[in-house]
Design an enzyme around this catalytic site. Structure first.
Site, PDB file in Angstrom:
ATOM      1  N   LYS A   1      -3.318  -1.714  14.695  1.00 16.52           N
ATOM      2  CA  LYS A   1      -2.481  -0.773  15.627  1.00 16.52           C
ATOM      3  C   LYS A   1      -3.110  -0.498  16.868  1.00 16.52           C
ATOM      4  O   LYS A   1      -4.061  -0.504  17.015  1.00 16.52           O
ATOM      5  CB  LYS A   1      -2.588   0.827  14.637  1.00 16.52           C
ATOM      6  CG  LYS A   1      -1.586   0.771  13.796  1.00 16.52           C
ATOM      7  CD  LYS A   1      -1.883   1.793  12.703  1.00 16.52           C
ATOM      8  CE  LYS A   1      -2.975   1.550  11.951  1.00 16.52           C
ATOM      9  NZ  LYS A   1      -2.987   1.717  10.347  1.00 16.52           N
TER      10      LYS A   1
ATOM     11  N   GLU B   1       0.681  -1.274  -0.061  1.00 14.30           N
ATOM     12  CA  GLU B   1      -0.091   0.165   0.153  1.00 14.30           C
ATOM     13  C   GLU B   1       0.869   1.258   0.199  1.00 14.30           C
ATOM     14  O   GLU B   1       1.912   1.171   0.408  1.00 14.30           O
ATOM     15  CB  GLU B   1      -0.888  -0.075   1.238  1.00 14.30           C
ATOM     16  CG  GLU B   1      -0.263  -0.267   2.609  1.00 14.30           C
ATOM     17  CD  GLU B   1      -0.977   0.665   3.635  1.00 14.30           C
ATOM     18  OE1 GLU B   1      -1.466   1.617   3.488  1.00 14.30           O
ATOM     19  OE2 GLU B   1      -0.977   0.031   4.935  1.00 14.30           O
TER      20      GLU B   1
ATOM     21  N   ASP C   1     -16.276   5.259  14.532  1.00 18.09           N
ATOM     22  CA  ASP C   1     -15.230   5.372  13.939  1.00 18.09           C
ATOM     23  C   ASP C   1     -14.587   4.001  13.764  1.00 18.09           C
ATOM     24  O   ASP C   1     -13.911   3.303  14.794  1.00 18.09           O
ATOM     25  CB  ASP C   1     -14.191   6.286  14.503  1.00 18.09           C
ATOM     26  CG  ASP C   1     -12.930   6.399  13.506  1.00 18.09           C
ATOM     27  OD1 ASP C   1     -12.887   5.864  12.554  1.00 18.09           O
ATOM     28  OD2 ASP C   1     -11.990   7.400  13.818  1.00 18.09           O
TER      29      ASP C   1
HETATM   30  N1  PSU Z   1      -0.277   0.487   8.763  1.00 19.63           N
HETATM   31  C1  PSU Z   1       1.131   1.439   9.061  1.00 19.63           C
HETATM   32  N2  PSU Z   1       0.846   2.656   8.672  1.00 19.63           N
HETATM   33  C2  PSU Z   1      -0.389   3.349   8.275  1.00 19.63           C
HETATM   34  C3  PSU Z   1      -1.336   2.393   7.890  1.00 19.63           C
HETATM   35  C4  PSU Z   1      -1.209   1.216   8.258  1.00 19.63           C
HETATM   36  O1  PSU Z   1       2.057   0.860   9.488  1.00 19.63           O
HETATM   37  O2  PSU Z   1      -0.269   4.423   7.659  1.00 19.63           O
HETATM   38  C5  PSU Z   1      -2.938   2.995   7.155  1.00 19.63           C
HETATM   39  C6  PSU Z   1      -3.121   2.019   6.366  1.00 19.63           C
HETATM   40  O3  PSU Z   1      -3.073   2.506   5.077  1.00 19.63           O
HETATM   41  C7  PSU Z   1      -4.447   1.519   6.817  1.00 19.63           C
HETATM   42  C8  PSU Z   1      -4.951   3.072   7.512  1.00 19.63           C
HETATM   43  O4  PSU Z   1      -5.412   1.269   5.868  1.00 19.63           O
HETATM   44  O5  PSU Z   1      -3.665   3.394   8.123  1.00 19.63           O
HETATM   45  C9  PSU Z   1      -6.245   2.966   8.181  1.00 19.63           C
HETATM   46  O6  PSU Z   1      -6.833   4.235   8.172  1.00 19.63           O
HETATM   47  P1  PSU Z   1      -8.375   4.600   8.704  1.00 19.63           P
HETATM   48  O7  PSU Z   1      -8.094   4.292  10.447  1.00 19.63           O
HETATM   49  O8  PSU Z   1      -8.459   5.867   8.677  1.00 19.63           O
HETATM   50  O9  PSU Z   1      -8.962   3.672   8.114  1.00 19.63           O
HETATM   51 MN    MN Z   2     -11.686   6.015  10.534  1.00 15.08          MN
END
Ligand code: PSU
Ligand code: MN
Length: 328
Positions: free
Chosen positions: A167, A33, A146
């Site tokens: 995370k 990604e 969220d």
């Molecule tokens: N993993 C990482 N760094 C990131 C992400 C994942 O080590 O920046 C990103 C990925 O692209 C994941 C996104 O899909 O964070 C999730 O964002 P949100 O919580 O807004 O869906």
């Molecule tokens: Mn979100």
């Protein structure tokens, strides 16, 4: 007024030459990604790390396919210039699946998240994808609602995602409950516990454990032969304890980061990049080092899974019936 007819060629997904050739020949490919490069890692270091991730995939026998959008064109296998543009551009959007079509029409540059990368990779026939950590259910989601679109997308996208769990800034228990509800298969790699991204062990148990890339490949093949379950297979690959962020430091920084995000009114897709940047700053680089380790380890494991899977496919007899007769 005559309706405007979309230009079909303009909106086709473009595979880079190397990726297209590898897919045609059935050689191993690993999707990567671009959001973690553009929005998850600090400027100035992100491009170098992005290149390192690709090199790690190559070093373990697969072709890297970093996915992103360049001037409205969806690209699988960004070249050097394109990766540089997304890593250092001023106006690079964070694109989830729902953003892809409007961003294409607007001719924008954008980085793809786990959700959109998984969807695009599966659409072009890539089986394995490496990232850092999955998006999930945010703390306080009972009020804010969220929850990352990563979860719902993985429920209906047939791809193997290698990650270090979800995370640790998220509500991990709630995320695991949602993964169960959504029918996403989760395998611990060399562990029975779900990893917590910066932390080796989130404290939550997993139903399945695998210990080799070949076992993962076999799970993927079994799922494909059954062809009854459309969801993703998440391979949760923990950091070794010696490489994790000190748990006490982690908890302090997280409490502070969540308070700051609330005070500054950070919402929506800005929450995750805000918290990651806060961690990198407040741990004086300790979380960044862990983050890089996580991604490189996942890139390696994903490449080894893709290699194992391509051997399986080569060995496969083309058997058209997926239901075997009952033995008398
Ligand atoms: N993993 C990482 N760094 C990131 C992400 C994942 O080590 O920046 C990103 C990925 O692209 C994941 C996104 O899909 O964070 C999730 O964002 P949100 O919580 O807004 O869906
Ligand atoms: Mn979100």
């Amino acid at each position: 007024m005559a309706p405007r007819v979309a230009n079909v060629t303009q909106y086709k997904i473009r595979c880079g030459d190397e990726v297209a050739a590898a897919l045609r020949d059935g050689r191993p490919v690993v999707a990567l990604e671009s959001t973690l490069v553009a929005h998850g890692l600090p400027r100035g270091e992100n491009l170098r790390i992005g290149r390192q991730i690709e090199q790690t995939v190559r070093d373990h026998g697969a072709v890297p396919a970093t996915i992103g959008m360049v001037a409205g064109e969806l690209v699988v296998g960004l070249d050097e210039n394109e990766l540089t543009r997304l890593a250092s551009g001023e106006d690079v959007l964070k694109l989830s699946g729902r953003d892809l079509a409007p961003a294409a029409v607007a001719g924008r540059d954008g980085a793809t998240t786990v959700a959109s990368t998984a969807a695009v990779a599966a659409a072009v026939g890539i089986d394995v994808f490496a990232t850092g950590g999955l998006g999930g259910v945010h703390r306080g989601a009972a009020e804010s609602f969220d929850e990352s679109a990563d979860l719902v997308t993985l429920a209906h996208t047939r791809i193997c995602v290698v990650c270090a769990g979800t995370k640790s800034i998220l509500d991990i228990g709630a995320t695991l409950e949602r993964l169960e509800t959504l029918g996403v298969t989760v395998l611990g790699y060399g562990t029975n516990r779900f990893p917590g991204f910066y932390l080796t062990d989130s404290g939550f148990d997993l139903p399945w454990r695998v210990d080799t890339p070949e076992q993962v490949a076999e799970v993927l093949v079994a799922g494909r032969i059954h062809a009854v379950h459309p969801g993703a297979v998440v391979v949760a690959n923990p950091l070794p304890p010696s490489d994790q962020v000190d748990p006490a430091l982690h908890d302090r920084v997280l409490t502070d980061g969540l308070a700051r995000a609330a005070a500054q009114g950070i919402t929506g897709k800005d929450v995750t990049p805000f918290l990651l940047a806060h961690f990198h700053e407040a741990t004086a680089g300790a979380s960044l080092r862990a983050n890089v380790q996580i991604i490189l380890r996942n890139a390696e494991l994903a490449a080894r899974i893709a290699v194992a899977l391509s051997k399986h496919q080569a060995a496969d007899e083309t058997d058209s019936s997926r239901v075997s007769p009952a033995t008398p």
